[in-house]
Motif scaffolding. Structure first.
Motif, mmCIF file in Angstrom:
data_model
loop_
_atom_site.group_PDB
_atom_site.id
_atom_site.type_symbol
_atom_site.label_atom_id
_atom_site.label_comp_id
_atom_site.label_asym_id
_atom_site.label_seq_id
_atom_site.Cartn_x
_atom_site.Cartn_y
_atom_site.Cartn_z
ATOM 1 N N THR A 65 -6.386 -50.194 -7.608
ATOM 2 C CA THR A 65 -5.878 -50.773 -8.795
ATOM 3 C C THR A 65 -4.854 -48.977 -9.837
ATOM 4 O O THR A 65 -3.734 -49.618 -10.708
ATOM 5 N N SER A 79 -1.717 -57.989 -12.187
ATOM 6 C CA SER A 79 -2.275 -57.914 -13.772
ATOM 7 C C SER A 79 -3.884 -58.095 -13.698
ATOM 8 O O SER A 79 -4.451 -57.987 -14.299
ATOM 9 N N GLU A 86 -9.622 -48.103 -18.703
ATOM 10 C CA GLU A 86 -9.239 -49.163 -17.104
ATOM 11 C C GLU A 86 -8.816 -48.895 -15.621
ATOM 12 O O GLU A 86 -9.817 -49.119 -15.537
ATOM 13 N N ILE A 87 -8.092 -47.762 -15.656
ATOM 14 C CA ILE A 87 -7.702 -47.598 -14.519
ATOM 15 C C ILE A 87 -9.641 -46.806 -12.997
ATOM 16 O O ILE A 87 -9.812 -47.580 -12.936
ATOM 17 N N ASP A 88 -10.409 -46.788 -14.573
ATOM 18 C CA ASP A 88 -11.492 -45.941 -14.056
ATOM 19 C C ASP A 88 -12.861 -47.388 -13.819
ATOM 20 O O ASP A 88 -13.315 -47.467 -13.018
ATOM 21 N N GLU A 105 -11.372 -49.300 -13.742
ATOM 22 C CA GLU A 105 -10.708 -50.480 -11.950
ATOM 23 C C GLU A 105 -10.366 -52.053 -12.223
ATOM 24 O O GLU A 105 -10.633 -53.269 -11.298
ATOM 25 N N ILE A 106 -10.093 -52.125 -13.574
ATOM 26 C CA ILE A 106 -9.725 -52.899 -14.830
ATOM 27 C C ILE A 106 -7.439 -53.301 -14.995
ATOM 28 O O ILE A 106 -7.566 -52.511 -15.636
ATOM 29 N N PRO A 107 -6.991 -53.803 -13.801
ATOM 30 C CA PRO A 107 -5.582 -53.551 -14.515
ATOM 31 C C PRO A 107 -5.117 -54.289 -15.983
ATOM 32 O O PRO A 107 -6.022 -55.305 -16.400
ATOM 33 N N PHE A 108 -3.852 -53.692 -16.458
ATOM 34 C CA PHE A 108 -3.806 -54.529 -17.812
ATOM 35 C C PHE A 108 -2.770 -55.704 -17.588
ATOM 36 O O PHE A 108 -2.250 -55.484 -16.941
ATOM 37 N N SER A 109 -3.379 -56.151 -18.903
ATOM 38 C CA SER A 109 -1.803 -57.407 -18.407
ATOM 39 C C SER A 109 -0.704 -57.131 -19.147
ATOM 40 O O SER A 109 -0.291 -55.932 -20.002
ATOM 41 N N VAL A 153 0.094 -54.008 -21.588
ATOM 42 C CA VAL A 153 1.230 -52.377 -21.429
ATOM 43 C C VAL A 153 2.425 -52.908 -22.120
ATOM 44 O O VAL A 153 3.134 -51.612 -22.762
ATOM 45 N N VAL A 191 2.168 -42.776 -22.231
ATOM 46 C CA VAL A 191 1.723 -44.248 -21.422
ATOM 47 C C VAL A 191 1.645 -43.663 -19.940
ATOM 48 O O VAL A 191 0.528 -44.193 -19.914
ATOM 49 N N HIS A 192 2.056 -42.906 -19.131
ATOM 50 C CA HIS A 192 2.008 -42.218 -18.397
ATOM 51 C C HIS A 192 0.119 -41.863 -18.008
ATOM 52 O O HIS A 192 -0.419 -42.201 -16.820
ATOM 53 N N ALA A 239 -2.507 -43.625 -18.776
ATOM 54 C CA ALA A 239 -3.190 -44.993 -18.860
ATOM 55 C C ALA A 239 -3.241 -45.134 -16.225
ATOM 56 O O ALA A 239 -4.293 -45.945 -16.821
ATOM 57 N N LEU A 240 -2.518 -43.888 -16.033
ATOM 58 C CA LEU A 240 -2.841 -43.457 -15.125
ATOM 59 C C LEU A 240 -4.008 -42.666 -14.558
ATOM 60 O O LEU A 240 -4.826 -42.538 -13.490
ATOM 61 N N THR A 241 -4.196 -42.052 -16.540
ATOM 62 C CA THR A 241 -5.745 -40.728 -15.507
ATOM 63 C C THR A 241 -6.938 -41.410 -16.797
ATOM 64 O O THR A 241 -7.562 -40.607 -16.541
ATOM 65 N N GLY A 242 -7.001 -42.088 -17.616
ATOM 66 C CA GLY A 242 -8.083 -42.346 -18.289
ATOM 67 C C GLY A 242 -8.254 -41.104 -19.698
ATOM 68 O O GLY A 242 -9.435 -41.270 -19.687
#
Lengths: 223, 223, 223, 223, 223, 223
Positions: A198, E220, F126-128, F130-134, F138, F150-151, F154-157
């Protein structure tokens, strides 16, 4: 050239041990092989150097004797950045010293970076070397740095200390020399619990244009 | 290396006189100088070669001795294509013979092209030479050729005769050897009455992405 | 309308001397001619105004009598911004006073800017004038300003003082009135040692999308 | 100016009745109102003119007296094309006569077109009028025409008869004068059974870049 | 579900043996596994079906019972197309029968295709099923089909016979039923001598936007 | 589910009254209907929730029983964001409590936002999950947040408090609980004097790529 160390909790450290850690083809091979090795087993990766240098980028000595392979060589460097940007693992750069030119971009290709607070610089000296950036390199730089930092770093060739790098959005932390690796491992450990798949999917979506540019540049060079 | 001839009605002919007309740096200089010369005076330009060849593209002999300048050299070739695609003058290629690889792309960078019907091929042999195209070269090819021809030409390395080139959308006319230049001059004469500035502005708008890619590739190579 | 002054060390100062320095066609001609003149000789350029105004942008008086040329006129303004963004010279705006609307964008088209700390505003009042921006103008604004500043400046029409402009990423320095030009010349002098060609190539690569949009808008208007 | 006729099976015919059917603001208002009217009731739309002309595009008479509104006016024309390209209804142009310049682009903005075989031309004369196309107009032309036709039509100003238009991919059918409308209605009737919402969604996905360019150009002009 | 057969000269045939060859998850797994297997050993790949069907695309039966996995499922289909478009091997579709909807797009994702001349259709019936295409699917279709065919196929749902498919640029050859596979193998054999790595690199450069869209859509969706 | 309140000066408040305000189809219908209602009458819009939650985004309960409609459902959520981003009215989010996942993106789709300083988080988990973004999500996030946010988001939640959200560029103000709505109304009142049409046109130009992505994603899902 690259030693792989286990930092616990699924974190692997890739230690670059070639002094300035310039990107000779052998170095690039070793780096790629190290990533191959940890890709299936680690849950997060930290890269670091030794002594004064994180990496000074392109191997000008090698290039001076192998100029006819320049395009292929540059393709391989693009491929390295693209590999990191596309990896299904969180990555942290423990920037123990100088990160110049291609070595600075190597640090930028990681998810997070920790710099040494007292010595060592991040610098993109291309303007003073009178070497323009490839479009794909600019795509990487623009993907990771704030607009005003891209402008200043690329057009003035400013040398940023660790604390200045944090302020300019280049690095995430600047700490004492002997805490650089520890801080990087700490960040990596915090991310090691995430799903790598992910994590990679989100990162690739965020940085799709840079990733596409790097991959395209690598492929058209036959790298 | 490039002789400039006046074909009347404001049409200048640039005759490439170096046999295979491979792109040595001197050749590229001469070509650029010839365009400089006609840019202010002509109302349309025709390019042509002599004998068996229009142009065979990159100068591999020169490259084998100057590999370290490969990136700069390729940048200059990109710049040549971009110059033609952006010119404030209609351009017609009188393809008197082989137009291979970079020489084929040179023909594509013109507004119209006339090929010889009996002999001579258009060919992009990169797939068989195992050399991928640069993204900017693909941008040029895709800007000018129908999708199915891009696919076939780039992935199979097919050699197209003149008549086949017309059918595939590569060339506009295929005529007898001794009519190639005349036909090209005729087309150029028909366009010489247009406003060069408007012609250039419309062409640049239509082909903006390819022009941007070529210019960018040239600049990042310091060419 | 534009006086060219030599500030030493290869730095030329272009002083706009028409009060509000609105962009009449004559003014645009003079500005273009001044750039032509310094392009071959200077190593860095500073622009500035006199008294209360740096520039207030479009010449509404001229427009009210020449509305039928609006599209061509706007094309010329786009061309001016594109010229600065593509120049092979570092550029610094010494913003001695108001920089409004098109005049604000003129400042943004420079590499660096110095504003007066006590008086004078940067302002994009289009929202209150009920005039949308052209896509190419938005491309310029977005290329140079942080996201949050683009949002606020364009959607609220906020007037930023010099210090507020520095904080918002619009200007690089805000100094006392009588130090504006000196500070700008100092920055330009620091950049005058760079290779103009490399500087231009890097800048054009970084700002390629905005440059392409401005050039395209200028050309489609026949400017 | 626009008469709405019921052709049965859910097909509405919009008949433009102003001779050359040039786009005066009143004409554009009437056209938009007619689309508003049929949007909720019809299942497919046919547009046609009367006598010698389908449409000759921009209203130069009106423009000569209202030049100061040129930008807004052009925005409205872009909006018209965008409206058709985004409509939740199949559209067919029954091109009964000349379709010149903006009138030719109007035909291109429909899903299908039928031309008269004996008289009447499709022509984009902008090159000869020395008026470049707007980027959004080029986006529309490139979305709908084969590459080689974009090239020839835009750079040479060629006049295409009906049969030539079919061969060049400009029109779908060329029939006798008294069959033009009938053929267009037949095509529309065949499409009237489709879901308009799905038809619109697929069309908008296919032509997203052109639609975005047209909408953006319209909006930035305040149209 | 997928039988791998050796056709000699480095050509592997992937025979889909599930009747309509709808894309159940198991089918997608088997297809991916078959590609994994031949990727390292073959020099070119041919895919084909048996009897009346090449492939009818999405497995509606499976979907009706697993609707909650629709997004993931669609991601896997996007991944399949992307896999083929990015493969370091030439690919040829031997379209032995119907290629409908997702099955038609499967054929389009190959480098070349051979259809049966007497029976079997290529058809994108989404307009009549009232299912819009995903942007990535449109990107694939637009990458491979001429503009006018994209328009007609997607907006009218036309069924194309083999010969009509050749004329419309959908397929490369239409031959007798018992020659379909042979012709496909012949084409594949002709390509098997190329460097797969170069072939893949050129193909990925040509189709970069579609490849990026397919990969992005797959990722995605967590596929 | 959505109460419309008049806050004076042309400001309408849309109060979401369903606890966590998750996006059930009924909720989405009610939200769209509320926007329909105020679109013609209000001059600015504020949205808010009640109690602990602003909105927690997707309605997982509803989804667990209607998984087969997931794609259409997600399309409707994309359409909601696109509607707000394209509205001819200034919009302000009064984030009274948690804004999680899809609810956080709802807040981002407004022009300005005010958060509660003491409790409540902005979080993209979403990262936790485990659902990627559309890709379109993004695009929205990248349009509105600084690169580094953003970084990290989105990457650390990371969960951001109100004050942290202001610092990270997520929200514009963080105030005491009982001042959230008042501050939001104050901002909206300040914008209510602007021309809604111009405001919308400028906003759509600035955010064109995100708007196009959201609209495209909605349409391809048939929403």
């Amino acid at each position: 050239m690259i030693k792989i160390e286990d930092a616990g909790s699924g974190v692997s450290v890739l230690r670059m041990t070639q002094g300035e850690n310039r990107f000779s083809p052998d170095f690039l091979d070793a780096f790629a092989a190290a990533i191959d090795e940890v890709e299936g087993t680690a849950r997060a990766v930290v890269t670091t150097g030794e002594g004064k240098f994180y990496s000074n980028g392109l191997d000008l000595d090698w290039l001076s004797g192998n100029g006819e392979k320049f395009d292929w060589y540059l393709g391989r460097v693009h491929a390295l950045y693209g590999r990191l940007l596309g990896l299904n693992l969180p990555t942290v750069a423990a920037v123990n010293g100088h990160a110049f030119a291609g070595g600075g971009m190597l640090a930028l290709a990681h998810d997070f970076s920790v710099m040494r607070a007292d010595r060592g610089w991040f610098c993109l000296p291309e303007i003073d070397l009178e070497i323009p950036f490839s479009p794909a390199m600019v795509a990487l730089i623009q993907a990771k740095l704030p607009k005003e930092t891209v402008h200043e770093a690329a057009l003035t060739g400013r040398r940023y200390t660790g604390p200045e790098s944090v302020e300019a959005g280049i690095a995430h932390h600047a700490v004492a020399e002997d805490e650089v690796l520890g801080k990087a491992v700490e960040i990596a450990t915090g991310l090691a619990g995430k799903s790598g798949k992910t994590f990679g999917a989100i990162r690739r979506t965020i940085y799709r244009p840079a990733l596409t540019a790097l991959t395209g540049a690598a492929e058209s060079a036959g790298a």
